[in-house]
Design an enzyme around this catalytic site. Structure first.
Site, PDB file in Angstrom:
ATOM      1  N   THR A 179       0.799  -1.246   0.085  1.00 40.70           N
ATOM      2  CA  THR A 179      -0.027  -0.006   0.016  1.00 40.70           C
ATOM      3  C   THR A 179       0.926   1.156  -0.061  1.00 40.70           C
ATOM      4  OG1 THR A 179      -0.129  -0.238   2.519  1.00 40.70           O
ATOM      5  CG2 THR A 179      -1.943  -1.202   0.856  1.00 40.70           C
ATOM      6  N   VAL A 197       6.071   3.065  -2.627  1.00 37.22           N
ATOM      7  CA  VAL A 197       6.619   2.077  -3.531  1.00 37.22           C
ATOM      8  C   VAL A 197       6.191   0.863  -3.755  1.00 37.22           C
ATOM      9  CG1 VAL A 197       8.951   0.525  -3.567  1.00 37.22           C
ATOM     10  CG2 VAL A 197       9.178   2.853  -2.701  1.00 37.22           C
ATOM     11  N   ARG A 217      21.408  -4.178   3.907  1.00 37.17           N
ATOM     12  CA  ARG A 217      21.763  -4.312   2.686  1.00 37.17           C
ATOM     13  C   ARG A 217      23.440  -4.314   2.683  1.00 37.17           C
ATOM     14  NH1 ARG A 217      18.940   1.461   1.056  1.00 37.17           N
ATOM     15  NH2 ARG A 217      16.884   0.517   0.254  1.00 37.17           N
ATOM     16  N   CYS A 223      17.717   4.683  -3.232  1.00 34.00           N
ATOM     17  CA  CYS A 223      17.348   5.475  -4.639  1.00 34.00           C
ATOM     18  C   CYS A 223      18.663   6.407  -4.853  1.00 34.00           C
ATOM     19  CB  CYS A 223      16.029   6.035  -4.403  1.00 34.00           C
ATOM     20  SG  CYS A 223      15.867   7.074  -2.829  1.00 34.00           S
ATOM     21  N   GLN A 248      16.968  15.787  -3.679  1.00 33.23           N
ATOM     22  CA  GLN A 248      16.199  14.681  -3.638  1.00 33.23           C
ATOM     23  C   GLN A 248      14.539  15.127  -3.607  1.00 33.23           C
ATOM     24  OE1 GLN A 248      19.335  12.240  -1.061  1.00 33.23           O
ATOM     25  NE2 GLN A 248      17.332  11.207  -1.330  1.00 33.23           N
ATOM     26  N   SER A 292       8.970  12.223  -2.999  1.00 35.42           N
ATOM     27  CA  SER A 292       8.332  10.838  -2.912  1.00 35.42           C
ATOM     28  C   SER A 292       9.522   9.838  -2.374  1.00 35.42           C
ATOM     29  CB  SER A 292       8.078  10.375  -4.582  1.00 35.42           C
ATOM     30  OG  SER A 292       9.110  10.504  -5.246  1.00 35.42           O
ATOM     31  N   GLU A 352      21.004   9.111   5.313  1.00 30.60           N
ATOM     32  CA  GLU A 352      21.081   9.010   3.648  1.00 30.60           C
ATOM     33  C   GLU A 352      22.313   9.093   3.313  1.00 30.60           C
ATOM     34  OE1 GLU A 352      18.406   8.635   2.131  1.00 30.60           O
ATOM     35  OE2 GLU A 352      18.760   8.937   0.072  1.00 30.60           O
ATOM     36  N   LYS A 386      24.173   5.912   3.393  1.00 32.54           N
ATOM     37  CA  LYS A 386      23.876   4.867   2.472  1.00 32.54           C
ATOM     38  C   LYS A 386      24.473   5.227   1.094  1.00 32.54           C
ATOM     39  CE  LYS A 386      19.290   4.263   4.442  1.00 32.54           C
ATOM     40  NZ  LYS A 386      17.708   4.762   4.320  1.00 32.54           N
ATOM     41  N   HIS A 391      15.620  12.227  -8.432  1.00 25.70           N
ATOM     42  CA  HIS A 391      16.689  12.801  -7.620  1.00 25.70           C
ATOM     43  C   HIS A 391      17.703  13.276  -8.357  1.00 25.70           C
ATOM     44  CE1 HIS A 391      14.705  11.110  -4.089  1.00 25.70           C
ATOM     45  NE2 HIS A 391      15.533  10.028  -3.837  1.00 25.70           N
ATOM     46  N   THR A 414      11.505   6.515  -7.694  1.00 22.90           N
ATOM     47  CA  THR A 414      10.448   5.541  -7.158  1.00 22.90           C
ATOM     48  C   THR A 414      10.446   4.599  -8.387  1.00 22.90           C
ATOM     49  OG1 THR A 414       8.446   6.532  -7.968  1.00 22.90           O
ATOM     50  CG2 THR A 414       9.385   6.998  -5.759  1.00 22.90           C
TER      51      THR A 414
END
Lengths: 344, 344, 344, 344
Positions: free
Chosen positions: B11, B14, B111, B150, B176, B179, B202, B205, B242, B323
């Site tokens: 839902t 993504v 990850r 992303c 960025q 979304s 972020e 990452k 982005h 996305t």
């Protein structure tokens, strides 16, 4: 007694901000407004498409706009603030200086000329004395002082605050507001739900003006700072306030805590438009933000935050109001410096 | 014959993109949709606040959403796409793998785990065989594959294209889209006429995932790339896409022209969702731009531009649809790779 | 001597504006701040996600937030400003009134109750005496006064100014700012590059509150105005400032010029937060505009413009700052009226 | 075999959309592109500042742009699509018609001329035969057909669907996207965090064009519909998609349910660009929304929703893509109608 001043290019975005700042200013009296020939003869209210968020001061609205030529401006005006488009400024500013006017200019022409002081008073007020060299060389009664580009002003004060650590390499990414391009500079179709990773000539301004500002003036010649700067400039959908991501590599070790301390301690000046403190350092990692922080110090302070260590030295973010500290306010402040230093 | 697949966390933002991409996909058949317990039992139409710009496919709208637990998902499903919030993913994804499901996950948990392949098929498809190590160590019948964040996906392909020049130092500033934070991640009051120079976790990452993606897998162990990366992340008022400003210093000399050539020539794959070319390089200096270029290659390509020389090596900008290529499309592509390599 | 006041729901969007307005207010001293139980015990700085465009006043930042219950608020506080969510307000406001506090509330509950005065001081200050009826009926030592909804406040003053012409039919379309929904009320993904033609329960508020405000109070009962109102409400991507398109049909003929004159001449009050004039009428056809005009009269004035004749009577546009005149400022003004009328 | 067509004013916002729609169109072949004299001689790629969200078709990019004069356009072209600025269109469109070209024009000039058909094919295709009258009167071999203004097209189909109930009074408030003003029509400084309650001449277009469109053509003369319409127009910060709030009073009683049914049942046409259904009616009260619904029916459908009863009859909202259904697509559709009816 207030100094009589004029505004060259009074109808543009920066011109309007100049009027907003000068009208209540106790040291300056607005006595002339110039614009393009098509506006000459109109009242300011008719000529300007006013878009600043306070009404046109009534007496200003009724003033008659003249063409931008020395002959059109009264003789008894001592100081002219210029926010002319660069190409027009390049033509007429020297003419005004030759005619004896002192010009505090935001226009980008001649900023890098050897005998033109490029000044942020809190950073390099001593460069103002380049005017002696300028007058000698050009034979002017008047004088020409420049303030830097809005995106340059945003990050240079933070660099000045840590300069004693030995500036070596600076990377800077900018997120710039649309007002920096003037009223019709960025169309809404270009920028809503978008960002533009390019602003013509902007990167070069950050890279060269910053080195001139942080250079040394020995009374005769100005040597530029030797740091290397690389800028990447972006336009984003904000109205006012340029945000910048900065990485600095220094000769001496510099921790985020020491950098924050140096920025907080960096002295301001006693000029009317100088904020106290000059640099407002946030502890919250998500600040500064344009809409929240662009009016810190009435739009004349620099906001900084997010200081952190990286593999490549210090990283932080800084912000300034691009049409106040970055343009109109910068010119007004240079006017105050000229007044204090006896050039008027 | 199409593989029966499910979507975990169907839902969310993504999750909706996953459905938009999977519904017309010839190799996959959506056979299960899971969400939080409060949504279980509802039709998807009732449970999802659908905000993607195409209507909910009719048959999907009528499917019943189940809770996100292995017992609730049919046994005959071979592949699960996961877009769960990280903390929930960390809990339930291993349970699904243990129960025998192959999971292609966009969730940020695990990850960086040593035995979990982090894959962008066009860049490091060979890392997929880490799954052998994973199954050995964890005793799973199923398997867990991750796609990167992303903002990582946006710049890594451009680095891969020039990796042969020897990547040393990378500075990256991101702009960025909202979304990326999910539907309710960024309130309108936070971001209209504003930018936020901070996105929690972020930067880390980009800095760590990029080195894992560009590392070498020798069949047993994965060694990370030795380049140093420093990221500064910003949220701006764009819906999707982005944009990133990148500086790269390389061991060997690399001109902008050679870099553009290397990016253009970088091979894509024959997988259904791989675009041709993978990297679209613009000549116009003001491109790529989010609203104009995020759908290049149906949102699966990387757009690059503005290549220039700086005192610190190459500088350029890149962009990806966060996305699609940066999340849902990345997971679908990993699903296609799993299918092609016989893991289903 | 300043009256000691408290703010119920001090951490929300309107609560923050209340603090911004009350802190420098010479007649009021902030002595209590309440919020949800999860914030109780924290300093205000910790509890509030401050997003107003001036810093948290220092002494306020250090105050301890309490739960929103009568027992938690000091007895010697005379006046409480409430910006609680409607359902919570419905529960606790009566408890505070029963405990003897006078409450000036922006919360939407009970606005239409027969014995609760709904007041815009410049419009219907005489309705305040409904408090006598209220105290009689409810046996309260305290009292409950409401200000209307932000979108109601925007157009009612303009109607009041022309009411003598006999209001018959009113159509109103609203373009409302996101701050009206609170900090997290409208997500950025919902509203960037978009508009939403629906705001739950909003239309009903404009239609019913306007008739109560313009009704007659005979000392015992309040009769509502008999005009018919139909509203259509839209959310648009602006931060502050509700803009409204209004059509009014009147019993007597009403020209745009007469309407403009009536609006300009409509009297304000001598209360500290009442602007002079109350209604600012623009001659420029493209005004008022939210970003340009929301701060007219420090955000407490109503801006109007674009008056024109149509086949269906007068048409014009009006605007007010929804979190100042439309919410926090409205409550503060009601507090000033309570003080002036001896209710404190 | 495809008809050879040209685009007058090909570099503007609508011109670009025309090219985007015509290039893949099976019935039309783009064979000429005109623009202002300053663009003549350049390739289209050089002349156009392309901002549509798909790349310039390659063969189009290489075409040479000519000046906008009959002598510059090849004779063997049958149909010209015109998106010229109104004042230029008023001058040159008749010249093209006199020279024998059939012109399907989006330009606002001459829309209300008695012998110029103003056509939305699904609504009043029979008005096309006004061309016989036009040719008789003007002695043209060519012909001039107009489509209405973008904001007119948005609400007229919904009125047509309920016209049998007897249209009497229509109030309409518009929330219009910036693309309606052309690329440079609305500057970003004017519209970010803002709305403008005025669009020059726009209200008159909705009020008069709607009555012509819904009028009766008896083969010789066109009588306008007698309903009264009053419009209030606003510009808001959306890229594409005009949203409108409509109130309709009808002679016969009309419930929201009956109106929804009538809109859903309203027939489309068999023309290539006509959507099926023509009007998409949403049940969700918060739809249609510009960003979510502007591409319904590939941008050629009308979206409607929020139907409700009010004291003044039916109220509802409608939406159309202003540069597709509201401009370029409307002209293309009229071209298809001209082809089908043998005018080419």
């Amino acid at each position: 007694m207030a100094v009589r001043v004029g505004v060259l290019g009074a109808t543009g975005a920066v011109g309007q901000r100049l009027i907003q700042l000068l009208e209540p200013h106790p040291d300056f009296d607005i006595a002339a407004l110039t614009a393009s020939d098509s506006s000459a003869g109109k009242t300011y209210r008719q000529a300007a498409k006013w878009r600043v968020d306070s009404p046109i001061p009534n007496d200003i609205g009724e003033m008659t706009v003249t063409a931008t030529e020395p002959g059109e401006v009264p003789d008894d005006i001592d100081l002219l603030f210029s926010s002319l488009p660069s190409s027009i400024g390049a033509e007429v500013e020297p003419a005004f200086c030759e005619a004896g006017y002192v010009v505090s200019s935001n226009s980008s022409n001649s900023r890098m000329a050897e005998d033109v002081p490029l000044v942020i008073p809190e950073i390099n007020a001593d460069h103002l004395d380049l005017l002696e060299v300028q007058r000698d060389e050009r034979g002017w009664d008047g004088a020409l002082v420049k303030n830097p580009n809005c995106s340059t002003i945003t990050f240079v004060p933070t660099l000045a605050a840590i300069a004693e650590y030995g500036l070596e390499k600076v990377h800077v990414s900018t997120l710039q507001a649309v007002s920096g391009a003037g009223y019709d500079g960025v169309s809404s179709m270009e920028i809503i739900d978008n960002a533009i990773p390019y602003i013509g000539s902007e990167e070069d301004k950050l890279e060269t003006e910053s080195r001139k500002l942080l250079g040394e003036f020995d009374g005769a010649e100005l040597s530029h700072n030797e740091m290397a700067v690389s800028a990447s400039c972006n336009r984003i959908p904000t109205i006012d306030g340029h945000l910048e991501n900065v990485w600095v590599e220094t000769e001496d070790e510099l921790t985020p805590a020491d950098a924050a301390e140096a920025m907080r301690a960096f002295p301001s000046l006693d000029l009317r438009s100088s904020p106290e403190p000059l640099i407002h350092v946030f502890d919250e990692p998500d600040r500064p933000q344009p809409r929240m922080d662009r009016t810190v110090g009435d739009g004349m302070a620099i906001a900084a935050g997010g200081l952190q260590e990286t593999p490549f030295g210090l990283q932080y973010n800084c912000l300034a109001h691009n049409t106040i500290r970055g343009a109109a306010g910068a010119s007004v402040l240079n006017g105050e410096l000229l007044l204090e230093n006896g050039y008027l």
